[in-house]
Design a protein around this motif. Structure first.
Motif, PDB file in Angstrom:
ATOM      1  N   VAL A   1      61.759 -50.445  38.939  1.00 15.28           N
ATOM      2  CA  VAL A   1      61.275 -49.176  39.477  1.00 15.28           C
ATOM      3  C   VAL A   1      59.769 -49.309  39.691  1.00 15.28           C
ATOM      4  N   PRO A   2      59.310 -49.349  40.934  1.00 12.90           N
ATOM      5  CA  PRO A   2      57.884 -49.539  41.193  1.00 12.90           C
ATOM      6  C   PRO A   2      57.038 -48.387  40.654  1.00 12.90           C
ATOM      7  N   HIS A   3      55.846 -48.715  40.194  1.00 14.27           N
ATOM      8  CA  HIS A   3      54.915 -47.650  39.803  1.00 14.27           C
ATOM      9  C   HIS A   3      54.148 -47.122  41.014  1.00 14.27           C
ATOM     10  N   GLY A   4      54.150 -47.877  42.105  1.00 16.49           N
ATOM     11  CA  GLY A   4      53.587 -47.390  43.354  1.00 16.49           C
ATOM     12  C   GLY A   4      52.078 -47.428  43.449  1.00 16.49           C
ATOM     13  N   GLU A   5      51.416 -48.186  42.567  1.00 18.25           N
ATOM     14  CA  GLU A   5      49.956 -48.218  42.555  1.00 18.25           C
ATOM     15  C   GLU A   5      49.436 -49.528  43.145  1.00 18.25           C
ATOM     16  N   HIS A   6      48.162 -49.530  43.444  1.00 15.47           N
ATOM     17  CA  HIS A   6      47.496 -50.722  43.938  1.00 15.47           C
ATOM     18  C   HIS A   6      47.126 -51.620  42.758  1.00 15.47           C
ATOM     19  N   PHE A   7      46.874 -52.897  43.043  1.00 12.20           N
ATOM     20  CA  PHE A   7      46.307 -53.811  42.057  1.00 12.20           C
ATOM     21  C   PHE A   7      44.916 -54.196  42.557  1.00 12.20           C
ATOM     22  N   ILE A   8      43.897 -53.751  41.876  1.00 12.59           N
ATOM     23  CA  ILE A   8      42.534 -54.088  42.258  1.00 12.59           C
ATOM     24  C   ILE A   8      41.887 -54.842  41.103  1.00 12.59           C
ATOM     25  N   ALA A   9      41.737 -56.153  41.294  1.00 10.72           N
ATOM     26  CA  ALA A   9      41.125 -57.005  40.263  1.00 10.72           C
ATOM     27  C   ALA A   9      41.799 -56.825  38.908  1.00 10.72           C
ATOM     28  N   GLY A  10      43.115 -56.795  38.907  1.00  9.59           N
ATOM     29  CA  GLY A  10      43.885 -56.713  37.679  1.00  9.59           C
ATOM     30  C   GLY A  10      44.190 -55.313  37.197  1.00  9.59           C
ATOM     31  N   ALA A  11      43.544 -54.309  37.751  1.00 16.06           N
ATOM     32  CA  ALA A  11      43.763 -52.927  37.327  1.00 16.06           C
ATOM     33  C   ALA A  11      44.717 -52.218  38.282  1.00 16.06           C
ATOM     34  N   GLN A  12      45.601 -51.397  37.727  1.00 18.42           N
ATOM     35  CA  GLN A  12      46.493 -50.563  38.540  1.00 18.42           C
ATOM     36  C   GLN A  12      45.758 -49.270  38.880  1.00 18.42           C
ATOM     37  N   ILE A  13      45.670 -48.977  40.163  1.00 19.55           N
ATOM     38  CA  ILE A  13      44.917 -47.814  40.621  1.00 19.55           C
ATOM     39  C   ILE A  13      45.789 -46.992  41.569  1.00 19.55           C
ATOM     40  N   ALA A  14      45.866 -45.699  41.296  1.00 15.42           N
ATOM     41  CA  ALA A  14      46.609 -44.782  42.159  1.00 15.42           C
ATOM     42  C   ALA A  14      45.644 -44.044  43.078  1.00 15.42           C
ATOM     43  N   THR A  15      46.138 -43.623  44.221  1.00 15.38           N
ATOM     44  CA  THR A  15      45.381 -42.772  45.131  1.00 15.38           C
ATOM     45  C   THR A  15      46.198 -41.523  45.421  1.00 15.38           C
ATOM     46  N   PRO A  16      45.557 -40.403  45.758  1.00 15.28           N
ATOM     47  CA  PRO A  16      46.296 -39.142  45.908  1.00 15.28           C
ATOM     48  C   PRO A  16      47.347 -39.174  47.008  1.00 15.28           C
ATOM     49  N   ALA A  17      47.005 -39.732  48.168  1.00 15.54           N
ATOM     50  CA  ALA A  17      47.968 -39.754  49.278  1.00 15.54           C
ATOM     51  C   ALA A  17      49.086 -40.744  48.980  1.00 15.54           C
TER      52      ALA A  17
ATOM     53  N   ALA B   1      53.116 -59.011  43.156  1.00 13.29           N
ATOM     54  CA  ALA B   1      51.738 -58.861  42.688  1.00 13.29           C
ATOM     55  C   ALA B   1      51.671 -58.861  41.164  1.00 13.29           C
ATOM     56  N   GLN B   2      52.651 -58.231  40.532  1.00 20.74           N
ATOM     57  CA  GLN B   2      52.713 -58.281  39.067  1.00 20.74           C
ATOM     58  C   GLN B   2      52.753 -59.723  38.581  1.00 20.74           C
TER      59      GLN B   2
END
Length: 508
Positions: A8-24, A199-200
């Protein structure tokens, strides 16, 4: 090893090892199975990823070949550890069959390990020194040494038709990491969940190996402004792209319009012509026709090496070939295309071809919103030569037979072609003189020449060239498959009179 039953994807980006969400958010559109929500990329995220990549380059670009080889092998291991989950979500999102995804995953880990072995050998560095024979040493002559060096952070655009081998950890990413270049990937919205789980695997490998986390980032989704921000970011030094001619050309133009233009290695489009020479056609017309049909429909025709055009002498043998292809294609069941948009573009291309003057439909089939069925057309060389539209790629299981009246007309068709990834000769020994005549023309048109085969298999090896003159690719001196692909992300540096204590270790 036991695994959970589904991913089940978390749907976030991977930026330099960190998972980051955006509102849209945007939603995936799977061929089957559940849809998932994913964060939409932004230019601000692109900037964050590029800055992290530049920070990583100061260590990763100067790391040892062994360190980078271990990272590539660790990525392969982490992908294999998620094998079943990757296959599950990959088949759901793309509609590709399980066997295809398993094979593509194998290809993906193969190229990671191949690149690791290749950089360990060190030949790709093209190390050179002056010599007394060519440059006699004296007090006034400098000591010169040359080696290929990584160029810096690289942008990679995931491909729609290869969710593994040409996407997040595919050939562009693997070759850039092998060269010593950090990578910022713009994931393809056709398979964002597959991109996330791969990516994971990459992030897990980076953590295992103690590599700077900025060496890899994945920005999901996003509108056109995200892609534009990526290719125009001043810290990005080159771009790898596999996709449409229109989209690729737009990004290429942006790269050239920068204050500091950068290389754009785009693989854009190809019809991969086949030339059926007379003796081979007489001996094996049915066999070649059936083989062509199988190649045309492999993966619903969604291969960049799909052989869309067959050039055939007019006559009874040509009719037999055409009927064999038509019969085989008519028994091909509907196949799911990668996205509804790709299916719509295929239908549009089919209708556009069918509406052209002089084009005869040998097999006209209908297809629904996502599925594709084969179509086969026939046209004379005179009509084909007079209409550039007939030489454009239709992405999907569509074939066109171009009939020629003479060997001279076959030669004229070859000369008319634009750049191609591949060109194929079907020949017997009696056709050798004709083949020799065509070969110098086809060498200038295509990156890979085949005899008595079909081009839809692209082997990952040292000798492969997957590229060609425009519009097959934007840089005819490069390959996006095989170990030669590493050279795209390198540039030669000459070191003059540097003492061994200062030289890069690979030149000491």
């Amino acid at each position: 090893m036991s695994v959970v039953s589904s991913f089940v994807p978390h749907g976030e980006h991977f930026i330099a090892g960190a998972q980051i969400a955006t509102p849209a958010q945007f939603s995936s559109v799977p061929a089957h199975g559940p849809a998932h929500s994913f964060s939409v990329g932004t230019p601000a995220l692109v900037d964050q990823a590029c800055r992290a990549a530049e920070a990583a380059f100061h260590s990763f670009g100067y790391s040892s070949r062994e360190e980078r080889a271990r990272l590539l092998e660790a990525i392969a291991e982490e992908i294999e550890a998620r094998a079943e989950l990757i296959t599950e979500i990959g088949t759901q999102e793309t509609g590709l069959p399980t066997a295809r995804l398993i094979g593509e995953r194998g290809r993906t880990v193969l190229q990671l390990r191949l690149f690791a072995a290749h950089i360990r050998q060190g030949d790709y560095l093209d190390r050179r020194t002056d010599s007394d024979l060519t440059h006699p040493q004296s007090a006034s002559n400098p000591k010169l040494r040359l080696m290929q060096r990584p160029i810096g952070p690289v942008a990679v655009f995931g491909a729609s038709n290869f969710p593994l081998a040409f996407s997040v950890a595919g050939g562009d990413t693997a070759s850039a990491l092998a060269a010593g270049c950090p990578v910022v990937v713009k994931g393809h919205s056709a398979h964002p969940g597959t991109g996330e789980i791969v990516a994971q695997a990459v992030v897990a490998a980076i953590t295992r190996c103690g590599v700077h986390p900025g060496v890899f980032s994945l920005v999901q989704g996003g509108r056109r402004d995200v892609g534009e921000a990526l290719v125009q970011h001043p810290l990005i030094r080159a771009v790898g792209f596999t996709g449409s001619l229109g989209g690729g050309r737009a990004l290429f133009d942006l790269c050239m319009a920068r204050p500091d233009p950068i290389p754009f290695f785009g693989e854009l489009g190809s019809v991969n012509p086949m030339f059926l020479l007379p003796a081979a056609l007489a001996a094996r017309s049915e066999e070649i026709g059936a083989g062509w049909a199988a190649s045309l429909t492999l993966g619903a025709g969604q291969f960049c090496t799909n052989p869309g055009i067959a050039v055939v002498m007019r006559g009874a043998d040509g009719v037999t070939f055409a009927e064999a292809a038509r019969s085989a294609l008519s028994h091909t069941p509907p196949q799911a295309m990668l996205t509804p948009g790709i299916a719509a573009a295929y239908r549009s291309g089919r209708d556009r071809i069918g509406a052209q003057t002089g084009v005869q439909s040998l097999l006209n089939s209908s297809c629904d919103v996502r599925d594709a069925t084969p179509n086969l057309f026939c046209v004379t060389a005179r009509e084909w030569l007079g209409n550039h539209l007939l030489a454009e790629e239709v992405f999907g299981p569509l074939g066109m037979i171009v009939t020629v009246e003479s060997l001279e007309e076959m030669r004229e068709v070859a000369q008319f072609l634009t750049g191609q990834l591949t060109a194929t000769l079907h020949m017997d020994e009696a056709d050798a003189a004709i083949a020799r005549d065509l070969l110098p023309i086809l060498e200038r048109k295509a990156g890979r020449l085949l005899v008595n085969g079909f081009p839809t298999g692209v082997e990952v090896c040292d000798a492969m060239v997957h590229g060609g003159p425009y519009p097959a690719s934007t840089n005819f001196g490069a390959s996006s498959v095989g170990t030669l692909s590493i050279r795209r992300w390198l540039r030669p540096v000459c070191y003059q009179n540097l003492p061994d204590s200062v030289l890069p270790k690979d030149l000491q």
